[in-house]
Structure formats: structure tokens, C-alpha cells
Design an enzyme around this catalytic site. Structure first.
Site, PDB file in Angstrom:
ATOM      1  N   GLN A   1       4.427  -3.866  -4.416  1.00 35.99           N
ATOM      2  CA  GLN A   1       4.013  -4.553  -5.506  1.00 35.99           C
ATOM      3  C   GLN A   1       3.405  -6.278  -6.111  1.00 35.99           C
ATOM      4  O   GLN A   1       3.095  -7.277  -6.461  1.00 35.99           O
ATOM      5  CB  GLN A   1       5.494  -5.229  -7.013  1.00 35.99           C
ATOM      6  CG  GLN A   1       5.969  -3.950  -7.858  1.00 35.99           C
ATOM      7  CD  GLN A   1       6.490  -2.711  -6.887  1.00 35.99           C
ATOM      8  OE1 GLN A   1       6.654  -2.748  -5.506  1.00 35.99           O
ATOM      9  NE2 GLN A   1       5.773  -1.775  -6.922  1.00 35.99           N
ATOM     10  N   ASN A   2       3.420  -6.667  -4.258  1.00 42.04           N
ATOM     11  CA  ASN A   2       2.758  -7.535  -4.300  1.00 42.04           C
ATOM     12  C   ASN A   2       1.060  -7.668  -4.402  1.00 42.04           C
ATOM     13  O   ASN A   2       0.324  -6.645  -3.617  1.00 42.04           O
ATOM     14  CB  ASN A   2       2.954  -8.124  -2.230  1.00 42.04           C
ATOM     15  CG  ASN A   2       1.794  -9.812  -2.050  1.00 42.04           C
ATOM     16  OD1 ASN A   2       0.918  -9.772  -2.548  1.00 42.04           O
ATOM     17  ND2 ASN A   2       3.341 -10.453  -1.524  1.00 42.04           N
ATOM     18  N   LYS A   3       0.578  -8.769  -4.851  1.00 38.39           N
ATOM     19  CA  LYS A   3      -0.830  -8.579  -5.620  1.00 38.39           C
ATOM     20  C   LYS A   3      -2.029  -8.466  -4.661  1.00 38.39           C
ATOM     21  O   LYS A   3      -3.455  -9.034  -4.871  1.00 38.39           O
ATOM     22  CB  LYS A   3      -1.169  -9.136  -6.744  1.00 38.39           C
ATOM     23  CG  LYS A   3      -0.418  -8.238  -7.826  1.00 38.39           C
ATOM     24  CD  LYS A   3      -0.195  -6.927  -8.038  1.00 38.39           C
ATOM     25  CE  LYS A   3       0.129  -5.954  -9.025  1.00 38.39           C
ATOM     26  NZ  LYS A   3       0.169  -4.938  -9.065  1.00 38.39           N
TER      27      LYS A   3
ATOM     28  N   SER B   1       0.843 -14.218  -4.522  1.00 35.32           N
ATOM     29  CA  SER B   1       0.974 -13.214  -4.997  1.00 35.32           C
ATOM     30  C   SER B   1       2.027 -11.398  -5.112  1.00 35.32           C
ATOM     31  O   SER B   1       1.594 -11.560  -5.701  1.00 35.32           O
ATOM     32  CB  SER B   1      -0.586 -12.299  -3.800  1.00 35.32           C
ATOM     33  OG  SER B   1       0.299 -12.427  -2.292  1.00 35.32           O
TER      34      SER B   1
END
Length: 170
Positions: free
Chosen positions: A41-43, A143
Site C-alpha cells: 500500500q506504500n505508493k 508515500s
């Protein structure tokens, strides 16, 4: 009892690094995988991929790092070691910082230092001290999914990194 002692990874840089992106400290998913920004889920990979117009998430991890280096992008974290329960920056305690000045002294082409989130900026700017004036400094929205700004707003902020890489802004 969970392991509270967390350590950063080695820097990913070379002599052609023009942009250094600094995070705070790897989260639990990243530490378990021994990879920067491993939490799905970290972009991070989508955001920096948008800057260089490459689908980094589709690449194997080692290739992602090589792609960043080919584009003049380096990675590291400002915190070397800390106690932290879980992955949130707010839980960081008893931290020691990485030697940022030592690293950047060996990056002759460095133009810009970007901080991925507020904790990275707070600690990183303290580490750089007066030397921060030698570089363009960018404070990026994190992020991390814990920073709830919409992806498109984050992407627009991250597009400013293109100027360090001689790329048109996305």
C-alpha cells in the site's frame, strides 16, 4: 514480544546520483522483505515511477533499484537505528541518524535532496545542518498510506523531482 530494534538499509547510490530520496526508517514489511518500500500500500514505486515514466512496480526489486540508479536517483533513510513498535514514524524512539554528510560528500553530481515525509525532513535537515543550503531541498508528502493525501495530489508534488533529473515535469 515483537522486535523493537529497527535498522535502516544501506544506501542505494552511485557516482551519477543527482537526486537523493530520503525516507525515515523502513517499516516492518520492508524489513521483513529486506527491500525499500515493500509494503504494497506504500505508493513510493508508483510515485517515483510516474516521475521517470517507468512502471517500477512491475519490475523485480533488484531491477527497480538499477532503474533508479540509471535515472540518477538514490535512496536511503535518515534514521540508522531506532526502537519502534510497528511501522508508524510517530512510534520511533531512541533513534540514531545515518551519516548523511558523509554520504553526500561522495555524490559529486548531487543536485537535490528530497525527503519522503515529515519525519524524514525533520531528522534529515538536522543532519544536513548548514550544508542543506548546497542543495535544492524538497519536502514530499509521504508515500505511506498513513499519510492520507490522495494519490493524485501526492503525484503532483512528487513531479517536482523531475527538475533534478533533467526531465519534463509529469
Amino acid at each position: 514480544m515483537p522486535d523493537l530494534d529497527k535498522h535502516s538499509f544501506p544506501p542505494v547510490t552511485d557516482g551519477d546520483t543527482r537526486l537523493l530520496i530520503l525516507g525515515s526508517l523502513p517499516g516492518d514489511a520492508s524489513l521483513a522483505a529486506a527491500q525499500y518500500y515493500a509494503y504494497p500500500q506504500n505508493k513510493f514505486w508508483e510515485l517515483i515511477g510516474a516521475v521517470i515514466d517507468v512502471d517500477l512496480r512491475a519490475q523485480p526489486y533488484a531491477q527497480r533499484l538499477q532503474t533508479l540508479l540509471r535515472h540518477g536517483i538514490g535512496l536511503w533513510d535518515v534514521i540508522a537505528q531506532a526502537e519502534r513498535k510497528g511501522s508508524l514514524d510517530a512510534a520511533i524512539r531512541n533513534e540514531t541518524r545515518n551519516e548523511l554528510l558523509e554520504l553526500i560528500a561522495n555524490l559529486p553530481k548531487l543536485r537535490m535532496v528530497a525527503f519522503n515525509g515529515g519525519t524524514a525532513a525533520k531528522h534529515g535537515l538536522k543532519s544536513l545542518g548548514a550544508h542543506a543550503d548546497a542543495y535544492r531541498i524538497i519536502r514530499l508528502p509521504s508515500s505511506s498510506p498513513a499519510h492520507t493525501l490522495k494519490f493524485e495530489q501526492k503525484r503532483l508534488a512528487w513531479a517536482a523531482l523531475a527538475s533534478a533529473l533533467d526531465l519534463p515535469a509529469a
